[in-house]
Design a protein around this motif. Structure first.
Motif, PDB file in Angstrom:
ATOM      1  N   PRO A 174      58.500  81.865  42.067  1.00 33.99           N
ATOM      2  CA  PRO A 174      58.812  80.473  42.177  1.00 33.99           C
ATOM      3  C   PRO A 174      60.025  80.083  41.184  1.00 33.99           C
ATOM      4  N   LYS A 175      60.760  78.941  41.936  1.00 32.81           N
ATOM      5  CA  LYS A 175      62.305  78.673  41.092  1.00 32.81           C
ATOM      6  C   LYS A 175      61.930  77.535  40.187  1.00 32.81           C
ATOM      7  N   GLY A 176      62.299  77.617  39.180  1.00 33.01           N
ATOM      8  CA  GLY A 176      62.127  76.477  38.248  1.00 33.01           C
ATOM      9  C   GLY A 176      60.740  75.929  37.856  1.00 33.01           C
ATOM     10  N   ALA A 177      59.542  76.873  38.136  1.00 29.90           N
ATOM     11  CA  ALA A 177      58.233  76.284  37.909  1.00 29.90           C
ATOM     12  C   ALA A 177      57.645  77.645  37.175  1.00 29.90           C
ATOM     13  N   ARG A 178      56.811  77.188  36.696  1.00 23.10           N
ATOM     14  CA  ARG A 178      55.865  78.355  35.622  1.00 23.10           C
ATOM     15  C   ARG A 178      54.778  78.750  36.535  1.00 23.10           C
ATOM     16  N   MET A 179      54.386  79.810  36.538  1.00 21.09           N
ATOM     17  CA  MET A 179      53.031  80.463  37.586  1.00 21.09           C
ATOM     18  C   MET A 179      52.343  81.049  36.531  1.00 21.09           C
ATOM     19  N   ASN A 180      51.134  80.767  36.753  1.00 18.10           N
ATOM     20  CA  ASN A 180      50.021  81.721  36.375  1.00 18.10           C
ATOM     21  C   ASN A 180      48.913  82.156  37.297  1.00 18.10           C
ATOM     22  N   CYS A 181      48.665  83.534  37.365  1.00 19.07           N
ATOM     23  CA  CYS A 181      47.965  83.934  38.709  1.00 19.07           C
ATOM     24  C   CYS A 181      46.516  84.557  38.045  1.00 19.07           C
ATOM     25  N   SER A 182      45.436  84.782  38.865  1.00 20.91           N
ATOM     26  CA  SER A 182      44.510  85.730  38.728  1.00 20.91           C
ATOM     27  C   SER A 182      44.177  86.333  39.824  1.00 20.91           C
ATOM     28  N   HIS A 183      44.074  87.719  39.876  1.00 22.15           N
ATOM     29  CA  HIS A 183      43.965  88.573  41.041  1.00 22.15           C
ATOM     30  C   HIS A 183      42.522  89.331  40.896  1.00 22.15           C
ATOM     31  N   PRO A 184      41.736  88.793  41.432  1.00 19.15           N
ATOM     32  CA  PRO A 184      40.232  89.597  41.461  1.00 19.15           C
ATOM     33  C   PRO A 184      40.277  90.868  42.051  1.00 19.15           C
ATOM     34  N   TYR A 185      41.095  91.062  43.388  1.00 15.01           N
ATOM     35  CA  TYR A 185      40.782  92.087  44.131  1.00 15.01           C
ATOM     36  C   TYR A 185      42.156  93.061  44.304  1.00 15.01           C
ATOM     37  N   GLY A 186      43.218  92.520  43.377  1.00 15.04           N
ATOM     38  CA  GLY A 186      44.635  92.927  43.486  1.00 15.04           C
ATOM     39  C   GLY A 186      45.500  92.170  43.419  1.00 15.04           C
ATOM     40  N   ASP A 187      46.934  92.530  43.098  1.00 13.96           N
ATOM     41  CA  ASP A 187      47.858  91.538  42.975  1.00 13.96           C
ATOM     42  C   ASP A 187      48.228  91.054  44.240  1.00 13.96           C
ATOM     43  N   PHE A 188      48.190  89.467  44.440  1.00 15.14           N
ATOM     44  CA  PHE A 188      48.661  88.957  45.407  1.00 15.14           C
ATOM     45  C   PHE A 188      47.849  89.166  46.691  1.00 15.14           C
ATOM     46  N   SER A 189      46.463  89.480  46.610  1.00 18.16           N
ATOM     47  CA  SER A 189      45.589  89.724  47.552  1.00 18.16           C
ATOM     48  C   SER A 189      44.399  88.713  47.745  1.00 18.16           C
ATOM     49  N   TYR A 190      43.675  88.923  48.825  1.00 17.32           N
ATOM     50  CA  TYR A 190      42.577  87.918  49.100  1.00 17.32           C
ATOM     51  C   TYR A 190      41.881  87.161  47.596  1.00 17.32           C
ATOM     52  N   ASN A 191      41.818  85.989  47.909  1.00 15.15           N
ATOM     53  CA  ASN A 191      41.453  85.272  46.623  1.00 15.15           C
ATOM     54  C   ASN A 191      42.156  85.162  45.347  1.00 15.15           C
ATOM     55  N   SER A 192      43.449  85.880  45.558  1.00 10.29           N
ATOM     56  CA  SER A 192      44.317  85.914  44.238  1.00 10.29           C
ATOM     57  C   SER A 192      44.617  84.176  44.063  1.00 10.29           C
ATOM     58  N   THR A 193      44.667  83.761  42.834  1.00 11.54           N
ATOM     59  CA  THR A 193      44.738  82.218  42.626  1.00 11.54           C
ATOM     60  C   THR A 193      46.157  82.141  41.752  1.00 11.54           C
ATOM     61  N   CYS A 194      47.023  81.252  42.159  1.00 17.64           N
ATOM     62  CA  CYS A 194      48.018  80.825  41.408  1.00 17.64           C
ATOM     63  C   CYS A 194      48.552  79.596  41.186  1.00 17.64           C
ATOM     64  N   MET A 195      48.359  79.199  39.755  1.00 17.96           N
ATOM     65  CA  MET A 195      48.696  77.875  39.330  1.00 17.96           C
ATOM     66  C   MET A 195      49.952  77.503  38.921  1.00 17.96           C
ATOM     67  N   PHE A 196      50.641  76.440  39.195  1.00 13.54           N
ATOM     68  CA  PHE A 196      52.045  76.164  39.181  1.00 13.54           C
ATOM     69  C   PHE A 196      52.161  75.210  37.891  1.00 13.54           C
ATOM     70  N   GLY A 197      53.139  74.902  37.020  1.00 14.57           N
ATOM     71  CA  GLY A 197      53.318  73.808  36.429  1.00 14.57           C
ATOM     72  C   GLY A 197      54.634  73.847  35.922  1.00 14.57           C
ATOM     73  N   CYS A 198      55.331  72.674  35.576  1.00 12.51           N
ATOM     74  CA  CYS A 198      56.710  72.342  35.218  1.00 12.51           C
ATOM     75  C   CYS A 198      56.762  72.085  33.804  1.00 12.51           C
ATOM     76  N   GLN A 199      57.894  71.924  33.168  1.00 14.08           N
ATOM     77  CA  GLN A 199      58.174  72.090  31.658  1.00 14.08           C
ATOM     78  C   GLN A 199      58.418  70.381  31.628  1.00 14.08           C
ATOM     79  N   GLU A 200      58.325  69.986  30.331  1.00 14.38           N
ATOM     80  CA  GLU A 200      58.135  68.494  29.989  1.00 14.38           C
ATOM     81  C   GLU A 200      59.315  67.851  30.312  1.00 14.38           C
ATOM     82  N   GLY A 201      59.053  66.878  31.127  1.00 11.51           N
ATOM     83  CA  GLY A 201      60.238  66.314  31.753  1.00 11.51           C
ATOM     84  C   GLY A 201      60.546  66.637  33.143  1.00 11.51           C
ATOM     85  N   PHE A 202      59.934  67.433  33.788  1.00 15.59           N
ATOM     86  CA  PHE A 202      59.880  67.815  35.271  1.00 15.59           C
ATOM     87  C   PHE A 202      58.670  67.627  35.795  1.00 15.59           C
TER      88      PHE A 202
END
Length: 791
Positions: A174-202
């Protein structure tokens, strides 16, 4: 352990050595195999019905009611309608908690169908042994049993023979966004979930959460962050705007400062900042002309203003003028400056003044001022205090020339009539405004022992009259006295009945004694000296009832006091000795002597001849309640009552008893003999003695002397007289004894002897004759009757 049948790699087993409850059956299957059979299709049912042997109690299968739902216990899945294989009318439960299921094997009807049964019944256990491993398909798929093998049906996102591979998605950057991921079966594999957030003011553009799908695609595009925008600000009128921008014009972080021209004041914040919420801090700023306090026309004057930037604001000019009769004090005009103040001081229109007036002595001044104290048009009214009369004009007015109309008035006190002191009293007056005039106060008092009736003081009122009525002095009264009960009262009065100086003497009637003072005097305090006396009845000594008697008193003036009368009585069997009643006299003594109760006496009793007397006395010798018992000496019997009691009538119960000698049977002289008796107490009675003798030629057979004893019997049987030359009779008499003597001695004639000899020839008759218990009579008793019966 059991028998089995094989279907490819899936095998069925059943217990052939015993029957079990459902729980025991499942424990059996889980111990030696996989579980109770889980039937998956109609083909299996047909196979089992054909392959298994018939058993009268049938077989348990792996279905049970859990929380009211029929469930395959091996998978914990509810039984679906499509998979049901119930026999007709089943399940019916029959109200007996039939929560387990059996299968009919080789039943003549509905073979292969199911029936609900109580879990406690015992049946064969029908088990299966699965070919799937304990943790098959890498735990990412369902192991499906097949004939001879199994296959893995992989869960979504997994692939491979054992579902060992997982689907991969593209790595996110991601560009300019914060990312927080969970990988139950391996990095960026099935059922991996990534949550995105922005800094205050964005703020985020796009979805906030992405998930790697089984299709190897992310659930949405990668989001971006942009600065939050605020509304564009404009320059305020008569002011200036100066802004700095960090992330774009009028965006998050921009700061704008405000200022105003000279004479104008900033209304609102000096600066505003664009916040993370897209709003400016503070309110909208504006430049307002600096205001001066609102001016008003002076009293009795006028105001004329010109305004450039608003009413009474910077640049405004105001001119002042006064109405006719008022003079302006202060500047004629004022201007509002940039400082928000007016030039000069506030002008005012002041009315023309007159000299200050004062109220007359003992009077009041009431003025109404329209334009100031004692100024033009002021009006002053004059009045006098209560009790004073006005002399002069009632009101004066301040003219336009600064002078008052009329002359100064005066107040004079109102007079009342002259007062005098009451009889037996005194008068003391104080005069404020002249003798006996308004405000004069006169107080009244009385001599000792007298009480003022009426007001203690009187005041001369404004009406020229005195308050209240004329008072008088009356003698102080004491409470009215009354004579004491059973007494008399004699009073002398100096100044009125029962008033100060009155004296009362007390006395009592005969039989009563005065308790308290003999006289009392009414004092100046309105109270009597001493306590109230009373007449109390003279008392006599307390009386008590005599022994065995009663006392009944009536009291007129108190217990055992003068006038009390007491009556005496005795209990039954007692007689009153003395007066029947006594009265308490005025001397405190009782009339008469004390009575007493004496027991009523009976005649003295004596013992009967040849007897004894034994008495018990309760209230005196041979008196009421005495009891006497009678008895006789040996050989004598009592005739009459055994005891007698002295009654309340003075008589003895019963008749006089006697002792009579006990009698023995009368004796007759024997045949050919004589009888000589001596009697002490009567013929043939106790202690009588009889002596027997025979005629010449006869011999006495038996006792010579017989005595009458206390039992009423003779000491021996009477003797008989027999011929001396009668050997046979001697033989008989020698042989006989007891009663036989009486029989043998009946007659000594030759005829009787011959008869006896004949009877004695019979031995039995002889024994009967000589037997003491024969019918000839009781031993020791000789009667004429027995003699007559044996003739």
């Amino acid at each position: 352990v059991g028998t089995w049948v094989e279907v490819g790699a899936w095998t069925y087993h059943y217990s052939d050595r015993g029957d079990y409850t459902w729980e025991q059956a499942r424990n059996y299957c889980q111990t030696f195999f996989t579980d109770l059979v889980a039937i998956q299709n109609k083909w299996e049912i047909e196979y089992l019905n054909k392959s298994l042997p018939f058993h009268g109690r049938y077989y348990w299968i792996g279905i049970r009611k859990l929380s009211g739902t029929w469930t395959w216990v091996g998978t914990r899945k509810a039984l679906t309608k499509e998979a049901e294989n119930w026999a007709a009318g089943e399940p019916n439960n029959r109200r007996s908690n039939q929560d387990c299921v059996e299968i009919y094997i080789q039943r003549h009807q509905e073979s292969g169908k199911w029936n609900d049964e109580p879990c406690s019944r015992k049946k064969k256990a029908l088990c299966y042994q699965a070919s799937c491993q304990p943790f098959p398909c890498s735990q990412h798929g369902e192991c499906v049993e097949t004939i001879g093998s199994y296959r893995c049906e992989c869960h979504p996102g997994f692939y491979g023979p054992e579902c060992e591979n997982v689907v991969q998605c593209a790595e996110l950057e991601p560009k300019g966004a914060r990312m927080n991921c969970s990988h139950p079966y391996g990095d960026f594999s099935y059922n991996s979930t990534c949550m995105f957030g922005c800094q205050e003011g964005f703020e985020r553009r796009g979805v906030g959460t992405l998930r790697c799908l089984a299709s190897q695609q992310w659930s949405a595009d990668t989001p971006t962050c942009t600065a939050v925008a605020c509304p564009v600000l404009s320059v305020p009128d008569q002011g200036e705007l100066n802004c700095s921008h960090l992330h774009g014009d009028f965006a998050f972080g921009s700061i704008c400062a405000f200022s105003c021209q000279t004479g104008f004041m900033l209304m609102g914040p000096e600066s505003r900042e664009c916040t993370a919420m897209g709003t400016w801090t503070g309110d909208t700023a504006r430049c307002e002309a600096i205001t001066c306090p609102v001016l008003s026309a002076p009293d009795q004057g006028e105001l004329n203003c010109s305004h450039l930037h608003g009413d009474f604001a910077f640049g405004s000019t105001c001119a002042f003028s006064c109405q006719t009769g008022f003079a302006l004090t202060g500047p004629e005009s004022r201007e509002c400056t940039a400082m928000g103040t007016w030039t000069g001081d506030s002008p005012r229109c002041e009315a023309i003044t007159c000299p200050v007036l004062s109220a007359p002595v003992r009077g009041q001044l009431n003025c109404s001022h329209l334009h100031g104290d004692f100024t033009f048009s002021s009006t002053c009214a004059f009045s006098c205090q209560t009790g004073f009369a006005l002399t002069g004009t009632e009101s004066r007015e301040c003219t336009a020339m600064g002078t008052w109309t009329g002359d100064s008035p005066q107040c004079k006190a109102i007079a009342c009539p002259v007062l005098s002191a009451p009889d037996r009293g005194e008068l003391n007056c104080s005069h404020l405004h002249g003798d006996f005039a308004f405000g004069s106060t006169c107080t009244f008092s009385c001599q000792t022992g007298f009480e003022l009736m009426g007001p203690e003081s009187r005041e001369c009122t404004a009406m020229g009259t005195w308050t209240g009525d004329a008072p008088r002095c009356e003698a102080i009264t004491c409470p009215v006295l009354s004579p004491p009960d059973q007494g008399e009262l004699n009073c002398s009065h100096l100044h009125g009945d029962f008033a100060f100086g009155s004296t009362c003497a007390f006395s009592c009637q005969t039989g009563f004694m005065l308790m308290g003072p003999e006289s009392r005097k009414c004092t100046a305090m309105g109270t009597w000296m001493g306590d109230s006396p009373r007449c109390e009845a003279i008392t006599c000594p307390v009386l008590s009832p005599p022994d065995q008697g009663e006392l009944n008193c009536s009291h007129l003036h108190g217990d055992f006091a003068f006038g009390s009368t007491c009556a005496f009585s005795c209990q039954t069997g007692f007689m009153l000795m003395g007066p029947e009643s006594r009265k308490c006299t005025a001397m405190g003594t009782w009339m008469g002597d004390s009575p007493r109760c004496e027991a009523i006496t009976c005649p003295v009793l004596s013992a009967p001849d040849w007897g004894e007397l034994n008495c018990s006395h309760l209230h005196g010798d041979f008196a009421f309640g005495s009891t006497c018992a009678f008895s006789c000496q040996t050989g004598f019997a009592l005739t009459g009552p055994e005891s007698r009691e002295c009654t309340a009538m003075g008589t003895w119960t019963g008749d006089i008893p006697q002792c009579e000698a006990i009698s023995c049977p009368v004796l007759d002289p024997p045949s050919r003999g004589q009888l000589s008796c001596s009697h002490m107490h009567g013929n043939f009675t106790y202690n009588s003695t009889c002596t027997f003798s025979c005629e010449e030629g006869f011999v006495r057979m038996g006792a010579e002397v017989l005595q009458c004893v206390a039992t009423g019997n003779w000491t021996r049987l009477p003797p008989v007289c027999a011929e001396d030359s009668a050997p046979f009779l001697k033989q008989v008499l020698a042989y006989s004894s007891g009663t036989a003597l009486a029989v043998a001695g009946i007659m000594l004639s030759g005829m009787l002897i011959a008869l006896l000899a004949k009877r004695l020839s019979n031995r039995e008759e002889k024994k009967k004759l000589l037997n003491p218990t024969s019918d000839l009579g009781s031993p020791g008793i000789f009667t004429n009757a027995a003699y007559d019966a044996n003739l």
